[in-house]
Motif scaffolding. Structure first.
Motif, PDB file in Angstrom:
ATOM      1  N   GLY A  94      65.642 -35.639  18.451  1.00 36.07           N
ATOM      2  CA  GLY A  94      66.612 -36.522  17.794  1.00 36.07           C
ATOM      3  C   GLY A  94      67.743 -36.752  18.779  1.00 36.07           C
ATOM      4  N   ILE A  95      68.098 -38.008  18.994  1.00 40.15           N
ATOM      5  CA  ILE A  95      69.166 -38.318  19.952  1.00 40.15           C
ATOM      6  C   ILE A  95      70.225 -39.154  19.247  1.00 40.15           C
ATOM      7  CG2 ILE A  95      69.739 -39.453  22.147  1.00 40.15           C
ATOM      8  CD1 ILE A  95      66.896 -38.982  23.072  1.00 40.15           C
ATOM      9  N   ASP A  96      71.478 -38.740  19.366  1.00 43.86           N
ATOM     10  CA  ASP A  96      72.566 -39.486  18.737  1.00 43.86           C
ATOM     11  C   ASP A  96      73.544 -39.963  19.806  1.00 43.86           C
ATOM     12  OD1 ASP A  96      74.607 -40.332  16.853  1.00 43.86           O
ATOM     13  OD2 ASP A  96      75.643 -38.465  17.345  1.00 43.86           O
ATOM     14  N   PHE A  97      73.718 -41.276  19.883  1.00 43.04           N
ATOM     15  CA  PHE A  97      74.687 -41.838  20.826  1.00 43.04           C
ATOM     16  C   PHE A  97      75.987 -42.161  20.109  1.00 43.04           C
ATOM     17  CE2 PHE A  97      70.709 -42.825  23.026  1.00 43.04           C
ATOM     18  CZ  PHE A  97      71.027 -42.398  24.315  1.00 43.04           C
ATOM     19  N   GLY A  98      77.097 -41.772  20.730  1.00 43.03           N
ATOM     20  CA  GLY A  98      78.412 -42.145  20.206  1.00 43.03           C
ATOM     21  C   GLY A  98      79.151 -42.924  21.267  1.00 43.03           C
ATOM     22  N   ARG A  99      80.411 -43.185  20.976  1.00 47.27           N
ATOM     23  CA  ARG A  99      81.199 -43.965  21.921  1.00 47.27           C
ATOM     24  C   ARG A  99      81.394 -43.210  23.231  1.00 47.27           C
ATOM     25  NH1 ARG A  99      87.163 -45.972  20.895  1.00 47.27           N
ATOM     26  NH2 ARG A  99      87.233 -47.691  22.382  1.00 47.27           N
ATOM     27  N   ARG A 100      81.485 -41.879  23.119  1.00 44.49           N
ATOM     28  CA  ARG A 100      81.686 -41.106  24.344  1.00 44.49           C
ATOM     29  C   ARG A 100      80.869 -39.812  24.380  1.00 44.49           C
ATOM     30  NH1 ARG A 100      87.981 -41.151  23.514  1.00 44.49           N
ATOM     31  NH2 ARG A 100      87.554 -42.478  21.755  1.00 44.49           N
ATOM     32  N   HIS A 101      79.734 -39.803  23.693  1.00 44.65           N
ATOM     33  CA  HIS A 101      78.887 -38.605  23.753  1.00 44.65           C
ATOM     34  C   HIS A 101      77.425 -38.961  23.497  1.00 44.65           C
ATOM     35  CE1 HIS A 101      78.848 -38.791  19.333  1.00 44.65           C
ATOM     36  NE2 HIS A 101      77.680 -38.197  19.469  1.00 44.65           N
ATOM     37  N   ILE A 152      56.721 -33.380  23.095  1.00 46.79           N
ATOM     38  CA  ILE A 152      57.551 -34.246  22.244  1.00 46.79           C
ATOM     39  C   ILE A 152      56.745 -35.502  21.909  1.00 46.79           C
ATOM     40  CG2 ILE A 152      59.710 -35.573  22.077  1.00 46.79           C
ATOM     41  CD1 ILE A 152      60.253 -32.621  22.249  1.00 46.79           C
ATOM     42  N   THR A 153      56.353 -35.613  20.632  1.00 50.75           N
ATOM     43  CA  THR A 153      55.452 -36.707  20.261  1.00 50.75           C
ATOM     44  C   THR A 153      56.187 -37.925  19.711  1.00 50.75           C
ATOM     45  OG1 THR A 153      55.153 -35.564  18.178  1.00 50.75           O
ATOM     46  CG2 THR A 153      53.426 -35.269  19.822  1.00 50.75           C
ATOM     47  N   GLU A 154      57.441 -37.761  19.363  1.00 45.83           N
ATOM     48  CA  GLU A 154      58.200 -38.889  18.801  1.00 45.83           C
ATOM     49  C   GLU A 154      59.680 -38.594  18.993  1.00 45.83           C
ATOM     50  OE1 GLU A 154      56.497 -41.403  16.665  1.00 45.83           O
ATOM     51  OE2 GLU A 154      58.364 -42.537  16.551  1.00 45.83           O
ATOM     52  N   VAL A 155      60.455 -39.655  19.193  1.00 46.42           N
ATOM     53  CA  VAL A 155      61.897 -39.453  19.286  1.00 46.42           C
ATOM     54  C   VAL A 155      62.599 -40.409  18.326  1.00 46.42           C
ATOM     55  CG1 VAL A 155      62.059 -40.973  21.321  1.00 46.42           C
ATOM     56  CG2 VAL A 155      63.884 -39.372  20.875  1.00 46.42           C
ATOM     57  N   GLY A 156      63.600 -39.881  17.620  1.00 52.29           N
ATOM     58  CA  GLY A 156      64.442 -40.710  16.754  1.00 52.29           C
ATOM     59  C   GLY A 156      65.768 -40.919  17.467  1.00 52.29           C
ATOM     60  N   VAL A 187      64.355 -48.775  24.317  1.00 52.55           N
ATOM     61  CA  VAL A 187      64.615 -47.339  24.165  1.00 52.55           C
ATOM     62  C   VAL A 187      63.350 -46.545  24.502  1.00 52.55           C
ATOM     63  CG1 VAL A 187      65.137 -45.531  22.453  1.00 52.55           C
ATOM     64  CG2 VAL A 187      66.441 -47.676  22.457  1.00 52.55           C
ATOM     65  N   GLU A 188      62.231 -47.034  23.953  1.00 50.83           N
ATOM     66  CA  GLU A 188      60.946 -46.361  24.147  1.00 50.83           C
ATOM     67  C   GLU A 188      60.572 -46.321  25.632  1.00 50.83           C
ATOM     68  OE1 GLU A 188      58.050 -46.626  20.734  1.00 50.83           O
ATOM     69  OE2 GLU A 188      57.118 -47.925  22.197  1.00 50.83           O
ATOM     70  N   LYS A 189      60.804 -47.449  26.324  1.00 55.24           N
ATOM     71  CA  LYS A 189      60.463 -47.547  27.747  1.00 55.24           C
ATOM     72  C   LYS A 189      61.352 -46.594  28.564  1.00 55.24           C
ATOM     73  CE  LYS A 189      59.625 -50.937  31.351  1.00 55.24           C
ATOM     74  NZ  LYS A 189      60.676 -51.599  32.098  1.00 55.24           N
ATOM     75  N   ALA A 190      62.636 -46.571  28.225  1.00 56.20           N
ATOM     76  CA  ALA A 190      63.578 -45.728  28.990  1.00 56.20           C
ATOM     77  C   ALA A 190      63.259 -44.251  28.818  1.00 56.20           C
ATOM     78  CB  ALA A 190      65.005 -46.024  28.550  1.00 56.20           C
ATOM     79  N   ALA A 384      66.205 -36.643  14.245  1.00 58.98           N
ATOM     80  CA  ALA A 384      65.007 -35.791  14.321  1.00 58.98           C
ATOM     81  C   ALA A 384      64.204 -35.910  13.025  1.00 58.98           C
ATOM     82  CB  ALA A 384      65.399 -34.342  14.586  1.00 58.98           C
ATOM     83  N   ALA A 385      64.911 -35.927  11.885  1.00 59.90           N
ATOM     84  CA  ALA A 385      64.223 -36.062  10.587  1.00 59.90           C
ATOM     85  C   ALA A 385      63.472 -37.387  10.520  1.00 59.90           C
ATOM     86  CB  ALA A 385      65.236 -35.970   9.437  1.00 59.90           C
ATOM     87  N   LEU A 386      64.083 -38.442  11.064  1.00 59.95           N
ATOM     88  CA  LEU A 386      63.435 -39.754  11.069  1.00 59.95           C
ATOM     89  C   LEU A 386      62.166 -39.730  11.922  1.00 59.95           C
ATOM     90  CD1 LEU A 386      63.928 -42.714  10.068  1.00 59.95           C
ATOM     91  CD2 LEU A 386      64.890 -43.162  12.332  1.00 59.95           C
ATOM     92  N   ALA A 387      62.237 -39.031  13.062  1.00 58.04           N
ATOM     93  CA  ALA A 387      61.065 -38.922  13.941  1.00 58.04           C
ATOM     94  C   ALA A 387      59.943 -38.156  13.235  1.00 58.04           C
ATOM     95  CB  ALA A 387      61.453 -38.227  15.242  1.00 58.04           C
ATOM     96  N   ILE A 388      60.302 -37.078  12.530  1.00 51.91           N
ATOM     97  CA  ILE A 388      59.291 -36.296  11.794  1.00 51.91           C
ATOM     98  C   ILE A 388      58.662 -37.169  10.711  1.00 51.91           C
ATOM     99  CG2 ILE A 388      58.928 -34.338  10.218  1.00 51.91           C
ATOM    100  CD1 ILE A 388      61.220 -32.894  11.764  1.00 51.91           C
TER     101      ILE A 388
END
Ligand code: ZN
Length: 395
Positions: A94-101, A152-156, A187-190, A384-388
């Protein structure tokens, strides 16, 4: 993968077609099997209070995911099915992007968090630079835990902006303008891993009913107060995304016709009077360097009168905007997330006051307002929950 599987996978891409409640039920069953060991479906049903049909459906999904082994057995002389949890070699991120994190979480399919870390990013970072940093952080965490990237089979991925589900594209209105136009495919390609993207507030809501103290709540509103203000809705156990995938834009509730111009082009939106950026601006006047959100929180906890005044005013106006949503949808619970969560009652007091002043009394009285128990981890855990969920959907 066959062509038929491929088409199932593509149609399964749209988030939200599986009940959030089903996922929280899935987690309850996995937790039970972890705590009490192999159990028959009837025992699982009795211990969790879930219906036999629900347990049977979820066990089937868990079996398809190779998370459990099912064997025929007998119980009190009757035929039964015994369910045993298996070791779990695959995982999601699970990856969360913020303005500065950016925050990265690695979780097993059975909802056990393996690793988690956040790093800061420069303001105004380009989307591809952010994705590269996330990918490096993921590699570092995998190496630390002796895991291969192929596990890692999926990323949210959570992005603080509206996402049009029809095109799976970040559209105008994000607090990260650099992300507008970014698609799931980019996103998937990166990342080089199958990905699903969603708005961060939706993910916060999903995290609250999956990982948080609010597991299983059927009607919940998650409100993220940060540089922007957004909300995620769980309605009747489902993440509610609206017609094009955009909903819960409470930050653009109109509070004053003559207010400041908002980034959305309107005037006097909630965000122009209540975001962390507004708080920082009000409290940084005359200072050589603007305060950070952490410093604002510290000043409030230390009892600084000006900080407390500003936080209380922000709470009241957020409460007023929430009252309008409450009157419309009647959730049982409102969860406040974002970087001010540590303020607890200091912020909740104002919010409850604004809510009670403007909500239909019986609705205001019967809706709880609490701080997120997940703090700034909520969005990444939701991702992560979304990926699951995405993996469960393809089975
Ligand atoms: Zn606006």
């Amino acid at each position: 993968m066959t062509a038929a599987q491929g088409s199932v996978r593509r149609t399964a891409r749209k988030p939200g077609s599986q009940s959030a409640l089903r996922q929280s039920n899935q987690r309850r069953i996995v937790d039970l099997l972890q705590n009490v060991g192999p159990s028959t479906q009837a025992e699982i049903s009795r211990r969790t209070g879930l219906s036999a049909a629900t347990v049977s459906n979820i066990v089937k999904v868990l079996n398809d995911l190779k998370l459990v082994e099912i064997t025929p057995t007998t119980s009190s002389g009757r035929r039964a099915v015994s369910v045993r949890l298996l070791g779990d070699s695959t995982a999601v991120a699970g990856i969360d992007f913020g303005r500065r994190h950016v925050r990265v979480v690695i979780s097993r399919l059975g909802f056990q968090v393996v690793a988690e870390q956040a790093v800061t990013l420069p303001i105004g970072y380009a989307a591809l630079d952010g994705l590269k940093r996330a990918s490096e952080l993921l590699d570092a965490l995998l190496e630390e835990h002796g895991m291969a990237r192929s596990s890692i089979t999926e990323v949210g991925v959570g992005i603080p902006g509206p996402i049009d589900v029809r095109t799976e594209t970040v559209v105008q209105g994000s607090i990260l303008p650099e992300w507008v136009g970014v698609t799931r495919a980019v996103v998937e390609k990166a990342l080089g891993i199958p990905a699903v993207i969603d708005n961060d507030a939706n993910l916060g809501a999903l995290a609250e009913v999956t990982w948080g103290a609010q597991t299983g709540t059927a009607n919940l509103m998650f409100v993220k107060i940060g540089s922007g203000i957004g909300s995620g809705l769980i309605l009747n156990g489902m993440v509610y995304r609206g017609h094009v995938g955009i909903s819960g834009e409470i930050g653009h509730s109109s509070m004053s016709d003559a207010g400041l111009v908002c980034r959305c082009g309107n005037r006097g939106c909630l965000e122009t009077v209540a975001s962390t950026s507004v708080i920082i601006e009000l409290l940084s006047r005359g200072l050589p360097v603007p305060l950070s959100t952490a410093e604002v929180v510290r000043q409030a906890l230390e009892g600084d009168p000006a900080t407390l005044r500003v936080i209380d005013d922000v709470g009241a106006v957020v409460g007023r905007a929430l009252a309008n949503s409450l009157n419309l949808i009647g959730p049982e619970l409102i969860v406040i997330g974002g970087s001010l969560a540590e303020l607890g009652e200091i912020l909740l007091g104002g919010i409850r006051r604004g809510l009670m002043r403007y909500a239909v009394p019986v609705m205001g009285e019967n809706t709880s307002v609490v701080m997120s128990s997940l703090g700034d981890r909520a969005e990444a855990l939701g991702a992560a929950a979304l990926a699951i969920r995405q993996i469960s959907l393809s089975h």
